[in-house]
Design an enzyme around this catalytic site. Structure first.
Site, PDB file in Angstrom:
ATOM      1  N   ASN A  13       0.841  -1.210   0.000  1.00 41.39           N
ATOM      2  CA  ASN A  13       0.000   0.000   0.000  1.00 41.39           C
ATOM      3  C   ASN A  13       0.870   1.251   0.000  1.00 41.39           C
ATOM      4  O   ASN A  13       0.582   2.217  -0.713  1.00 41.39           O
ATOM      5  CB  ASN A  13      -0.947   0.001   1.206  1.00 41.39           C
ATOM      6  CG  ASN A  13      -2.178  -0.840   0.945  1.00 41.39           C
ATOM      7  OD1 ASN A  13      -3.058  -0.453   0.183  1.00 41.39           O
ATOM      8  ND2 ASN A  13      -2.210  -2.034   1.530  1.00 41.39           N
ATOM      9  N   ARG A  65       2.844   1.955  26.468  1.00 46.62           N
ATOM     10  CA  ARG A  65       2.370   2.247  25.119  1.00 46.62           C
ATOM     11  C   ARG A  65       2.076   3.735  24.910  1.00 46.62           C
ATOM     12  O   ARG A  65       2.134   4.224  23.781  1.00 46.62           O
ATOM     13  CB  ARG A  65       1.138   1.383  24.804  1.00 46.62           C
ATOM     14  CG  ARG A  65       1.479  -0.098  24.689  1.00 46.62           C
ATOM     15  CD  ARG A  65       2.483  -0.339  23.563  1.00 46.62           C
ATOM     16  NE  ARG A  65       1.856  -0.111  22.288  1.00 46.62           N
ATOM     17  CZ  ARG A  65       1.183  -1.020  21.610  1.00 46.62           C
ATOM     18  NH1 ARG A  65       1.122  -2.250  22.069  1.00 46.62           N
ATOM     19  NH2 ARG A  65       0.599  -0.716  20.486  1.00 46.62           N
ATOM     20  N   ASN A 107      -6.984   4.723   8.355  1.00 55.38           N
ATOM     21  CA  ASN A 107      -6.525   3.329   8.308  1.00 55.38           C
ATOM     22  C   ASN A 107      -7.183   2.594   7.144  1.00 55.38           C
ATOM     23  O   ASN A 107      -8.308   2.904   6.763  1.00 55.38           O
ATOM     24  CB  ASN A 107      -6.922   2.634   9.623  1.00 55.38           C
ATOM     25  CG  ASN A 107      -6.445   1.194   9.687  1.00 55.38           C
ATOM     26  OD1 ASN A 107      -5.300   0.885   9.341  1.00 55.38           O
ATOM     27  ND2 ASN A 107      -7.319   0.289  10.122  1.00 55.38           N
ATOM     28  N   HIS A 109      -8.328  -1.317   6.034  1.00 57.70           N
ATOM     29  CA  HIS A 109      -8.578  -2.604   6.682  1.00 57.70           C
ATOM     30  C   HIS A 109      -9.123  -3.603   5.652  1.00 57.70           C
ATOM     31  O   HIS A 109     -10.008  -3.258   4.863  1.00 57.70           O
ATOM     32  CB  HIS A 109      -9.583  -2.416   7.827  1.00 57.70           C
ATOM     33  CG  HIS A 109      -9.794  -3.669   8.603  1.00 57.70           C
ATOM     34  ND1 HIS A 109      -8.887  -4.124   9.547  1.00 57.70           N
ATOM     35  CD2 HIS A 109     -10.777  -4.593   8.538  1.00 57.70           C
ATOM     36  CE1 HIS A 109      -9.323  -5.263  10.036  1.00 57.70           C
ATOM     37  NE2 HIS A 109     -10.464  -5.570   9.456  1.00 57.70           N
ATOM     38  N   GLU A 142     -10.983   5.498  19.143  1.00 60.68           N
ATOM     39  CA  GLU A 142     -10.329   4.782  20.247  1.00 60.68           C
ATOM     40  C   GLU A 142     -10.607   3.280  20.249  1.00 60.68           C
ATOM     41  O   GLU A 142     -10.014   2.542  21.028  1.00 60.68           O
ATOM     42  CB  GLU A 142     -10.736   5.421  21.577  1.00 60.68           C
ATOM     43  CG  GLU A 142     -10.172   6.827  21.690  1.00 60.68           C
ATOM     44  CD  GLU A 142     -10.538   7.521  22.995  1.00 60.68           C
ATOM     45  OE1 GLU A 142     -10.813   6.835  23.994  1.00 60.68           O
ATOM     46  OE2 GLU A 142     -10.542   8.773  22.999  1.00 60.68           O
ATOM     47  N   GLU A 174      -7.472  -2.488  -2.521  1.00 54.92           N
ATOM     48  CA  GLU A 174      -6.861  -1.533  -1.585  1.00 54.92           C
ATOM     49  C   GLU A 174      -6.034  -0.499  -2.334  1.00 54.92           C
ATOM     50  O   GLU A 174      -6.092   0.700  -2.039  1.00 54.92           O
ATOM     51  CB  GLU A 174      -5.948  -2.270  -0.587  1.00 54.92           C
ATOM     52  CG  GLU A 174      -6.687  -3.106   0.425  1.00 54.92           C
ATOM     53  CD  GLU A 174      -5.788  -3.690   1.513  1.00 54.92           C
ATOM     54  OE1 GLU A 174      -6.306  -3.949   2.597  1.00 54.92           O
ATOM     55  OE2 GLU A 174      -4.576  -3.890   1.280  1.00 54.92           O
TER      56      GLU A 174
HETATM   57  C1  GAR Z   1      -3.210  -4.672   4.101  1.00 55.13           C
HETATM   58  O1  GAR Z   1      -3.982  -5.664   3.470  1.00 55.13           O
HETATM   59  C2  GAR Z   1      -4.010  -3.918   5.131  1.00 55.13           C
HETATM   60  O2  GAR Z   1      -5.363  -3.820   4.814  1.00 55.13           O
HETATM   61  C3  GAR Z   1      -3.802  -4.769   6.347  1.00 55.13           C
HETATM   62  O3  GAR Z   1      -2.462  -5.139   6.297  1.00 55.13           O
HETATM   63  C4  GAR Z   1      -2.083  -5.297   4.927  1.00 55.13           C
HETATM   64  C5  GAR Z   1      -0.759  -4.604   4.710  1.00 55.13           C
HETATM   65  O4  GAR Z   1      -0.270  -4.883   3.429  1.00 55.13           O
HETATM   66  N1  GAR Z   1      -4.112  -4.053   7.547  1.00 55.13           N
HETATM   67  C6  GAR Z   1      -4.675  -4.622   8.604  1.00 55.13           C
HETATM   68  O5  GAR Z   1      -4.952  -5.795   8.683  1.00 55.13           O
HETATM   69  C7  GAR Z   1      -4.967  -3.651   9.744  1.00 55.13           C
HETATM   70  N2  GAR Z   1      -5.767  -4.274  10.749  1.00 55.13           N
HETATM   71  P1  GAR Z   1       0.940  -4.070   2.821  1.00 55.13           P
HETATM   72  O6  GAR Z   1       2.055  -4.078   3.879  1.00 55.13           O
HETATM   73  O7  GAR Z   1       1.327  -4.868   1.614  1.00 55.13           O
HETATM   74  O8  GAR Z   1       0.481  -2.709   2.498  1.00 55.13           O
END
Ligand code: GAR
Length: 201
Positions: A13, A65, A107, A109, A142, A174
């Site tokens: 991404n 954190r 974000n 997802h 949150e 995505e």
């Molecule tokens: C993506 O598919 C994104 O939607 C997911 O991680 C992947 C990262 O791919 N995110 C989550 O699961 C967040 N909860 P990338 O490193 O190839 O961009």
């Protein structure tokens, strides 16, 4: 608009955002820093290859954190980033960070939220047996993947799918949706009213 991208993994991404936004002369979106919690994240290599500064912020170097998030916030301020993009960033923020950047964290997802939040969305999708899944781009609040939804794309789930084949098709979508949504936000075309997000042109 200056954006900071946070990524924990391979960064496909991020690569799309570099090519479609950062390197596009017609867009005034610049990725000013890529931050990762994992020093081996390939996303860091992609950033370096594009000449974008990188920062590694490791959770184990912080007493809690909130402090970990505070170091991320310091980098965001140092690079004057106005928008924070989570591109496969797999850690949750504590409430002070989310409040500080209210509606300025976006974000992506790999499911149709509110179905299958959390870190294993694609596996959870397959295990449940739904016939349609998708991609969600949302502001971060949150909760875990509960923030106001900006845009979604649906994708069929085939009987023959395994996690790899489904995630591959999810990622194709995505890579189309994420840059588009970031452009809408940067152009001021996104209005948030409580949970409702309205796109204006
Ligand atoms: C993506 O598919 C994104 O939607 C997911 O991680 C992947 C990262 O791919 N995110 C989550 O699961 C967040 N909860 P990338 O490193 O190839 O961009």
């Amino acid at each position: 608009m200056n954006i900071a991208v946070l990524a924990s993994g391979s960064g496909t991404n991020l690569q799309t955002l570099i090519e479609q936004l950062h390197e596009d002369n017609t867009s005034d979106i610049n990725i000013v820093v890529v931050i990762s919690d994992r020093k081996k994240a390939y996303a860091l290599t992609r950033a370096e290859q594009a000449g974008i500064p990188t920062q590694i912020v490791s959770a184990k170097n912080h007493i809690n954190r909130v402090e970990f998030d505070a170091e991320i916030a310091r980098h965001i301020e140092n690079y004057s980033a106005e928008l924070i993009i989570l591109a496969g960033y797999m850690k949750l923020f504590q409430p002070p960070f989310v409040r500080k950047y209210h509606n300025r964290i976006i974000n992506i997802h790999p499911s149709l939220l509110p179905a299958f939040p959390g870190a294993n969305a694609v596996a959870d999708t397959l295990e449940y047996g739904v016939k349609v899944t998708g991609v969600t781009v949302h502001y971060v609040d949150e909760g875990i993947d509960t923030g106001p939804i900006i845009a979604q794309t649906s994708i069929p789930v085939y009987d023959t799918d395994d996690e790899e084949s489904l995630h591959k098709r999810v990622q194709i979508e995505e890579h189309k949706l994420f840059p588009q949504v970031i452009k809408w936000h940067a152009q001021g075309n996104v209005i948030v009213e409580d949970r409702k997000v309205i796109l204006v042109s």
